[in-house]
Design an enzyme around this catalytic site. Structure first.
Site, PDB file in Angstrom:
ATOM      1  N   LEU A  14      38.302  37.928  34.096  1.00  0.00           N
ATOM      2  CA  LEU A  14      37.685  38.375  32.853  1.00  0.00           C
ATOM      3  C   LEU A  14      37.785  37.306  31.778  1.00  0.00           C
ATOM      4  O   LEU A  14      36.849  37.113  31.000  1.00  0.00           O
ATOM      5  CB  LEU A  14      38.340  39.670  32.372  1.00  0.00           C
ATOM      6  CG  LEU A  14      37.792  40.255  31.066  1.00  0.00           C
ATOM      7  CD1 LEU A  14      36.289  40.501  31.156  1.00  0.00           C
ATOM      8  CD2 LEU A  14      38.532  41.537  30.696  1.00  0.00           C
ATOM      9  N   TYR A 203      52.286  49.498  36.051  1.00  0.00           N
ATOM     10  CA  TYR A 203      51.152  48.882  35.350  1.00  0.00           C
ATOM     11  C   TYR A 203      50.561  49.879  34.354  1.00  0.00           C
ATOM     12  O   TYR A 203      50.302  49.543  33.195  1.00  0.00           O
ATOM     13  CB  TYR A 203      50.101  48.449  36.368  1.00  0.00           C
ATOM     14  CG  TYR A 203      48.862  47.819  35.772  1.00  0.00           C
ATOM     15  CD1 TYR A 203      48.874  46.497  35.339  1.00  0.00           C
ATOM     16  CD2 TYR A 203      47.675  48.538  35.659  1.00  0.00           C
ATOM     17  CE1 TYR A 203      47.737  45.907  34.800  1.00  0.00           C
ATOM     18  CE2 TYR A 203      46.536  47.961  35.124  1.00  0.00           C
ATOM     19  CZ  TYR A 203      46.568  46.646  34.700  1.00  0.00           C
ATOM     20  OH  TYR A 203      45.440  46.078  34.164  1.00  0.00           O
ATOM     21  N   LYS A 207      50.412  49.597  30.263  1.00  0.00           N
ATOM     22  CA  LYS A 207      49.152  49.685  29.533  1.00  0.00           C
ATOM     23  C   LYS A 207      49.173  50.833  28.523  1.00  0.00           C
ATOM     24  O   LYS A 207      48.565  50.737  27.452  1.00  0.00           O
ATOM     25  CB  LYS A 207      47.982  49.850  30.510  1.00  0.00           C
ATOM     26  CG  LYS A 207      47.625  48.574  31.259  1.00  0.00           C
ATOM     27  CD  LYS A 207      47.137  47.484  30.307  1.00  0.00           C
ATOM     28  CE  LYS A 207      46.629  46.255  31.040  1.00  0.00           C
ATOM     29  NZ  LYS A 207      46.112  45.209  30.120  1.00  0.00           N
ATOM     30  N   SER A 242      38.988  40.397  40.525  1.00  0.00           N
ATOM     31  CA  SER A 242      39.741  39.362  39.823  1.00  0.00           C
ATOM     32  C   SER A 242      41.047  39.114  40.560  1.00  0.00           C
ATOM     33  O   SER A 242      41.362  39.778  41.550  1.00  0.00           O
ATOM     34  CB  SER A 242      40.029  39.794  38.382  1.00  0.00           C
ATOM     35  OG  SER A 242      41.024  40.795  38.350  1.00  0.00           O
TER      36      SER A 242
END
Length: 346
Positions: A14, A203, A207, A242
């Site tokens: 990204l 994760y 976040k 990604s």
């Protein structure tokens, strides 16, 4: 120059795509200085190739090292930028894009600062970096964009994309069970669950902390008369092909991330632009849109799912939890008097 654009994790999928989007937009490429951060400049081949292709774009840019697994590195980077802005060597920061991310699957790593790596890279270092750099932000038009994820909200149906249910067990439906446990790597460990769900949950928890910070920072900046025109946004870019999943197994990293998603991405985006799976090109356009093409409401946190506004997790509306996390994060990051110009940082 109108200002500077800082993108962390600029060598990732990204990040590189966002730089490419800047280079393809003449009024951005020519008017703004790009400060593109990577962990190691010597191995940052992706961003170097992207910049080399646009050597004729008149885009002033620098590749700078920033290791988000080290609070010392964050301070060193921020102090350098602040000094250069203060002397006029760099224009003020128009967009601070907190893009860098870290995710493990079946392993767990601790930073040299003593924190669980996912939590530090995705949350704690962003707290310190944003607060330190406020003094160099454009006070009239500045934007701080934090890259979120659907994983931060256990109630988001996107968590079940692909038939997975990482939060199905009730014991994993509270992503803020104990801040010390999250910070010190004692929650959702491989010993608790040997599947990749353990890393996914950490994760998601990191976040959630990051999105809660985004909301709390937006509220506090809105109350500061010297900074109130700065907007703080969050953006979920969706699942993309990604290197974020490079710590996964062969099937996940190579088959899904390197083959299936790049192949199906354009088709999926054409059918459902803001669905769970997207291309980095589409999400990069959403990043640019959030920072330069829309006018977020003043005094109200804005969280986006691609190009659509979306309500963040319920924890972002829990005043007590927001304050608890704010205080814990500042203490863990070592924020002290004189570090930030935010008047109500305590």
């Amino acid at each position: 120059m109108k200002g500077s654009i800082i993108i962390t994790g600029a060598n990732g999928g990204l990040g590189t795509s966002t730089v490419g989007q800047i280079l393809q937009t003449p009024h951005l490429a020519s008017a703004y200085t790009g400060l593109y951060t990577v962990r190691k400049a010597t191995t940052a081949t992706g961003i170097k190739k992207a910049l080399a292709k646009a050597a004729s774009s008149n885009h002033r840019s620098e590749i700078l090292e920033l290791d988000l697994s080290s609070l010392e590195s964050v301070r060193k980077f921020a102090n350098s930028v602040n000094q250069r802005v203060a002397t006029g060597e760099l224009p003020r920061i128009r967009a601070l894009i907190l893009n860098a991310g870290y995710q493990e699957h079946t392993t767990i790593t601790m930073s040299k600062d003593g924190f669980e790596m996912t939590w530090q890279v995705n949350y704690l270092s962003n707290v310190l970096l944003a607060l330190l750099l406020l003094q160099s932000m454009d006070p009239e038009h500045g934007r701080i964009l934090l890259i979120g994820s659907w994983s931060h909200d256990v109630d988001d149906e996107f968590n079940k994309a692909g038939g997975y249910e990482p939060y199905a067990d009730p014991k994993w439906q509270n992503l803020l069970p104990d801040l010390d446990a999250l910070a010190k790597g004692k929650w959702s460990t491989p010993d608790d669950d040997s599947s990749w769900y353990s890393g996914y949950r950490r994760y998601g928890a990191s976040k959630l902390c990051a999105v809660m910070f985004q909301h709390e920072l937006a509220h506090r900046i809105a109350q500061d008369p010297n900074l109130s025109n700065i907007r703080v946004l969050g953006l979920d870019p969706g699942g993309m092909a990604s290197d974020l999943g490079r710590r996964g197994d062969f099937v996940f990293h190579y088959v899904k991330m390197k083959f299936i998603m790049p192949l199906l991405g354009p088709f999926v985006v054409s059918r459902n632009p803001n669905g769970p799976f997207r291309t980095t090109a589409k999400s990069a356009k959403d990043v640019i849109r959030a920072c330069f093409e829309i006018e977020p409401p003043k005094g109200k946190p804005l969280y986006l799912n691609g190009s659509d506004e979306k309500a963040a997790a319920k924890e972002t509306r829990d005043v007590a939890k927001m304050k608890l996390l704010w205080d814990y994060g500042n203490q863990a990051a070592g924020v002290k008097d004189g570090d930030t110009i935010l008047s109500n940082w305590r």
